[in-house]
Scaffold this motif. Structure first.
Motif, PDB file in Angstrom:
ATOM      1  N   THR A  42      -4.887   0.105  -8.546  1.00 20.90           N
ATOM      2  CA  THR A  42      -4.220  -0.935  -7.777  1.00 20.90           C
ATOM      3  C   THR A  42      -5.232  -1.530  -6.789  1.00 20.90           C
ATOM      4  OG1 THR A  42      -3.412   0.651  -6.120  1.00 20.90           O
ATOM      5  CG2 THR A  42      -1.954   0.189  -7.990  1.00 20.90           C
ATOM      6  N   LEU A  43      -5.055  -2.814  -6.512  1.00 22.54           N
ATOM      7  CA  LEU A  43      -6.019  -3.555  -5.691  1.00 22.54           C
ATOM      8  C   LEU A  43      -5.296  -4.085  -4.451  1.00 22.54           C
ATOM      9  CD1 LEU A  43      -8.904  -4.827  -5.665  1.00 22.54           C
ATOM     10  CD2 LEU A  43      -7.979  -6.690  -7.030  1.00 22.54           C
ATOM     11  N   HIS A  44      -5.862  -3.821  -3.279  1.00 23.94           N
ATOM     12  CA  HIS A  44      -5.220  -4.209  -2.016  1.00 23.94           C
ATOM     13  C   HIS A  44      -6.259  -4.837  -1.093  1.00 23.94           C
ATOM     14  CE1 HIS A  44      -2.043  -1.286  -3.216  1.00 23.94           C
ATOM     15  NE2 HIS A  44      -3.078  -0.628  -3.693  1.00 23.94           N
ATOM     16  N   THR A  45      -5.818  -5.693  -0.185  1.00 27.49           N
ATOM     17  CA  THR A  45      -6.774  -6.267   0.768  1.00 27.49           C
ATOM     18  C   THR A  45      -6.465  -5.768   2.183  1.00 27.49           C
ATOM     19  OG1 THR A  45      -5.372  -8.202   1.084  1.00 27.49           O
ATOM     20  CG2 THR A  45      -7.138  -8.401  -0.551  1.00 27.49           C
ATOM     21  N   PHE A  46      -7.530  -5.776   3.010  1.00 30.19           N
ATOM     22  CA  PHE A  46      -7.338  -5.425   4.430  1.00 30.19           C
ATOM     23  C   PHE A  46      -8.021  -6.479   5.294  1.00 30.19           C
ATOM     24  CE2 PHE A  46     -10.998  -2.962   2.852  1.00 30.19           C
ATOM     25  CZ  PHE A  46     -12.004  -3.332   3.738  1.00 30.19           C
ATOM     26  N   GLU A  47      -7.562  -6.544   6.545  1.00 31.52           N
ATOM     27  CA  GLU A  47      -8.065  -7.581   7.466  1.00 31.52           C
ATOM     28  C   GLU A  47      -9.220  -7.091   8.329  1.00 31.52           C
ATOM     29  OE1 GLU A  47      -7.169 -10.689   7.362  1.00 31.52           O
ATOM     30  OE2 GLU A  47      -5.644 -10.284   5.825  1.00 31.52           O
ATOM     31  N   ASN A  48      -9.239  -5.795   8.615  1.00 39.27           N
ATOM     32  CA  ASN A  48     -10.312  -5.254   9.456  1.00 39.27           C
ATOM     33  C   ASN A  48     -10.510  -3.779   9.141  1.00 39.27           C
ATOM     34  OD1 ASN A  48      -8.302  -3.755  10.902  1.00 39.27           O
ATOM     35  ND2 ASN A  48      -7.773  -5.669  11.950  1.00 39.27           N
ATOM     36  N   GLU A  59     -10.184  -1.043  10.877  1.00 40.22           N
ATOM     37  CA  GLU A  59      -9.139  -0.107  11.312  1.00 40.22           C
ATOM     38  C   GLU A  59      -8.016  -0.065  10.274  1.00 40.22           C
ATOM     39  OE1 GLU A  59     -10.679  -2.362  13.430  1.00 40.22           O
ATOM     40  OE2 GLU A  59     -11.845  -0.585  14.003  1.00 40.22           O
ATOM     41  N   GLN A  60      -7.681  -1.249   9.790  1.00 38.51           N
ATOM     42  CA  GLN A  60      -6.611  -1.295   8.788  1.00 38.51           C
ATOM     43  C   GLN A  60      -7.063  -0.605   7.487  1.00 38.51           C
ATOM     44  OE1 GLN A  60      -5.388  -5.166   7.352  1.00 38.51           O
ATOM     45  NE2 GLN A  60      -3.351  -4.409   6.781  1.00 38.51           N
ATOM     46  N   ALA A  61      -8.339  -0.762   7.151  1.00 36.86           N
ATOM     47  CA  ALA A  61      -8.868  -0.110   5.930  1.00 36.86           C
ATOM     48  C   ALA A  61      -8.728   1.410   6.043  1.00 36.86           C
ATOM     49  CB  ALA A  61     -10.330  -0.492   5.727  1.00 36.86           C
ATOM     50  N   ILE A  62      -9.049   1.930   7.223  1.00 32.93           N
ATOM     51  CA  ILE A  62      -8.971   3.385   7.427  1.00 32.93           C
ATOM     52  C   ILE A  62      -7.519   3.852   7.319  1.00 32.93           C
ATOM     53  CG2 ILE A  62      -9.294   5.208   9.179  1.00 32.93           C
ATOM     54  CD1 ILE A  62     -11.785   3.440  10.103  1.00 32.93           C
ATOM     55  N   GLU A  63      -6.643   3.090   7.961  1.00 32.32           N
ATOM     56  CA  GLU A  63      -5.221   3.445   7.920  1.00 32.32           C
ATOM     57  C   GLU A  63      -4.701   3.432   6.475  1.00 32.32           C
ATOM     58  OE1 GLU A  63      -1.321   1.319   9.547  1.00 32.32           O
ATOM     59  OE2 GLU A  63      -3.038   1.199  10.908  1.00 32.32           O
ATOM     60  N   MET A  64      -5.111   2.422   5.730  1.00 26.56           N
ATOM     61  CA  MET A  64      -4.653   2.325   4.336  1.00 26.56           C
ATOM     62  C   MET A  64      -5.226   3.472   3.500  1.00 26.56           C
ATOM     63  SD  MET A  64      -5.017  -1.792   3.884  1.00 26.56           S
ATOM     64  CE  MET A  64      -4.437  -2.062   2.229  1.00 26.56           C
ATOM     65  N   ALA A  65      -6.500   3.759   3.705  1.00 27.63           N
ATOM     66  CA  ALA A  65      -7.136   4.835   2.922  1.00 27.63           C
ATOM     67  C   ALA A  65      -6.428   6.168   3.179  1.00 27.63           C
ATOM     68  CB  ALA A  65      -8.616   4.945   3.281  1.00 27.63           C
ATOM     69  N   ASN A  66      -5.970   6.350   4.414  1.00 29.94           N
ATOM     70  CA  ASN A  66      -5.348   7.630   4.784  1.00 29.94           C
ATOM     71  C   ASN A  66      -3.838   7.664   4.542  1.00 29.94           C
ATOM     72  OD1 ASN A  66      -7.797   8.645   5.581  1.00 29.94           O
ATOM     73  ND2 ASN A  66      -7.544   8.067   7.747  1.00 29.94           N
ATOM     74  N   ILE A  79       0.835  -1.214   0.000  1.00 32.40           N
ATOM     75  CA  ILE A  79       0.000   0.000   0.000  1.00 32.40           C
ATOM     76  C   ILE A  79       0.870   1.264   0.000  1.00 32.40           C
ATOM     77  CG2 ILE A  79      -0.276   0.100   2.543  1.00 32.40           C
ATOM     78  CD1 ILE A  79      -3.055   0.881  -0.019  1.00 32.40           C
ATOM     79  N   ASN A  80       2.119   1.139   0.484  1.00 35.73           N
ATOM     80  CA  ASN A  80       3.003   2.308   0.496  1.00 35.73           C
ATOM     81  C   ASN A  80       3.950   2.371  -0.700  1.00 35.73           C
ATOM     82  OD1 ASN A  80       2.027   3.400   2.951  1.00 35.73           O
ATOM     83  ND2 ASN A  80       3.059   1.718   4.013  1.00 35.73           N
ATOM     84  N   SER A  81       3.753   1.492  -1.681  1.00 41.02           N
ATOM     85  CA  SER A  81       4.620   1.525  -2.867  1.00 41.02           C
ATOM     86  C   SER A  81       4.375   2.825  -3.624  1.00 41.02           C
ATOM     87  CB  SER A  81       4.310   0.333  -3.770  1.00 41.02           C
ATOM     88  OG  SER A  81       2.954   0.404  -4.187  1.00 41.02           O
ATOM     89  N   ARG A  82       5.300   3.182  -4.501  1.00 34.71           N
ATOM     90  CA  ARG A  82       5.122   4.428  -5.278  1.00 34.71           C
ATOM     91  C   ARG A  82       3.892   4.323  -6.171  1.00 34.71           C
ATOM     92  NH1 ARG A  82       9.864   5.916  -8.826  1.00 34.71           N
ATOM     93  NH2 ARG A  82       8.320   7.474  -9.459  1.00 34.71           N
TER      94      ARG A  82
END
Ligand code: TXE
Length: 481
Positions: free
Chosen positions: A391-397, A399-406, A376-379
């Protein structure tokens, strides 16, 4: 060969330096026009015209200016098909999209601001011994600088509120897409719109745009474009204390929660990712999906993306056209290469399509592309690509979705997909962004605030925010006994 001249004081005039830039149809590589490459002298001429016109335009009543907005909307309506065809040719976008989105919205921008302005109530604040009257005045001459992705749509989004509040305008459309601004000017001529109220200076950013930013008589700058250019705009205009509105880039997340209707979400994510070949600042270029539904969702998404009809922008059934230029295509492709180096897998697309129509094989086309397997932090997953690449990414919960979105430096828009509407609203509050959609995307009410946080910009457009930007307020406090 069409020569696109500047529009100053109600007349089309050649650029003072006699220089021109090529205008290319990106779907074919064909040269379709020569655009004025303007410089400071042309901007000065436009400012002089706007300054003279300012006196009469600002002294019209609000009702008179509203009448003009409605007349402009009527004239655009009569030219709707020509606007759509012209926009499609200049940008490589499908004619159906140009008609449905670009031409329609250019008209509704005027209709909306005419109606919205007519509904404004006087602002008064009563005290025990006094009344405050808030008097709105025009800012004066305003500079409007706009990009190539939604050329007339974004320009008119600024023109309509600027005019209704009594300002006069110096506009610089993108040098890549000058045709519909030029058409707009000739439509104004046809309806005898007052001379000098609206002026266009065409040309490159540094030579034609920069003098607008620097001109002391231009009191406000409304800019939509890339974040890098936004920095230059801010750096130039801020020390001059100009009013500044910056609508910049995005790297928006489309978030699929575990309880989403996956069929609906896959269609929505594809639309958010690939509308206008991914060249909308609101596009959802990162799709985040709950790991528990990722397999099913990915299957549905890929089916949807593979079914998109890419081809000749002139064909009614084309859903995805070219990108804006060969140079931009190469930039987008460089991200596909980077994604591979960063460990990504191309799940679909990634190549230039080939067409039976030979002329389109010279066009700037890239298949709609979905990339999986990236950090998720790749260029690739954090930089704005502005093309048909998600790009397509998965999340486990959650909280992680919010962190990734931000997790990017941008914060413009996003969408979340869930059957639980209250959960969708609650989730949306935690995303660092100016706009969130729940179970939809690009669903717009023009009264609502539009704009971003972080590197996506400063300020909001839409409804009262646009009217406030394009006016100065004087508070008049009258003491009584
Ligand atoms: O935009 P620019 P570009 C993003 C997207 C794209 C990147 C660059 O990622 O790949 O920006 O695109 C004018 N003074 N977006 O280079 O340069 C320019 O002439 C004054 C996102 O085409 O920002 C044009 O009229 N003006 C975006 C306008 O700025 C200057 C839409 C926008 O061009 C100038 C487009 C200067 N010094 C691209 N330099 C969105 N958010 O919608 C340039 N310009």
């Amino acid at each position: 060969m069409t020569k696109i001249w500047n529009f100053i004081n109600g007349e089309f005039v050649a650029p003072s330096g006699g220089k021109y830039i090529d205008d290319i149809n990106p779907a074919t590589g064909e040269l379709i026009g020569k655009i004025a490459s303007s410089q400071s002298e042309d901007v000065q001429n436009a400012v002089d015209a706007a300054s003279v016109a300012s006196k009469s335009w600002s002294s019209l009543s609000m009702e008179q200016r509203i009448d003009w907005l409605n007349k402009i909307a009527d004239a655009l309506e009569s030219n709707k098909e020509l606007i759509a065809e012209t926009e499609s040719r200049d940008t490589g976008k499908p004619i159906s999209l140009a008609r449905r989105v670009d031409a329609s919205r250019s008209i509704s921008n005027f209709r909306f601001f005419a109606k919205f302005a007519s509904e404004q109530k006087p602002m008064e604040f009563k005290m025990d011994d006094a009344v405050n009257y808030v008097h709105r005045k025009p800012v004066g001459i305003v500079g409007l600088i706009t990009p190539w992705n939604l050329p007339l749509y974004l320009l008119t989004w600024k023109i309509a509120p600027a005019l209704v509040m009594g300002n006069t305008i110096v506009a610089k459309p993108s040098e890549l897409t000058p045709l519909t601004a030029n058409l707009f000017a000739s439509i104004l001529q046809d309806i005898d719109f007052p001379q000098g109220v609206f002026n266009i200076v065409h040309g490159l950013g540094p030579s034609a745009g920069q003098p607008i930013l620097e001109h002391p008589e231009i009191k406000a700058i409304s800019f939509t474009g890339g974040t890098q250019t936004g920095r230059i705009v801010a750096r130039t205009a801020a020390p001059l204390f100009k009013k500044l509105s910056l609508e910049l880039g995005g790297k928006n997340a489309t978030i699929i929660l575990d309880d989403a209707d996956l069929e609906v979400a896959a269609k929505g994510a594809a639309r958010a990712g690939f509308t206008n070949s991914g060249q909308v600042c609101l596009c959802g270029s990162r799709i985040l999906v709950d790991a528990s539904v990722a397999t099913k969702f990915t299957e549905l998404l890929l089916k949807e993306v593979r079914s998109m009809r890419q081809g000749d922008p002139k064909s009614e059934d084309t859903e995805i056209g070219s990108v804006i230029s060969m140079q931009h295509l190469e930039k987008v492709e460089s991200y596909v290469e980077l994604a591979k180096q960063e460990g990504g897998t191309i799940l679909t697309g990634g190549k230039r399509p080939s067409f039976s129509n030979e002329e389109m094989n010279h066009g700037a086309f890239l298949e709609p592309t979905v990339i999986g397997g990236l950090d998720i932090n790749s260029r690739t997953a954090t930089e704005e690509i502005f093309g048909p690449v998600v790009t397509l990414h998965t999340f486990e919960n959650q909280e992680q979705a919010i962190e990734m979105a931000n997790s990017t430096e941008y914060g413009l828009a996003g969408s979340v997909w869930t059957k639980d509407l209250a959960r969708g609203r609650q989730f949306s509050k935690q995303i660092e962004t100016g706009i969130m959609w729940v179970n939809t995307w690009l669903h717009r009410d023009l009264r609502t605030p539009f704009g971003g946080v972080k590197n996506s910009g400063v300020g909001r457009e839409g409804g009262q925010w646009s009217l406030s930007f394009f006016s100065e307020m004087t508070n008049i406090c009258v003491k009584h006994d």
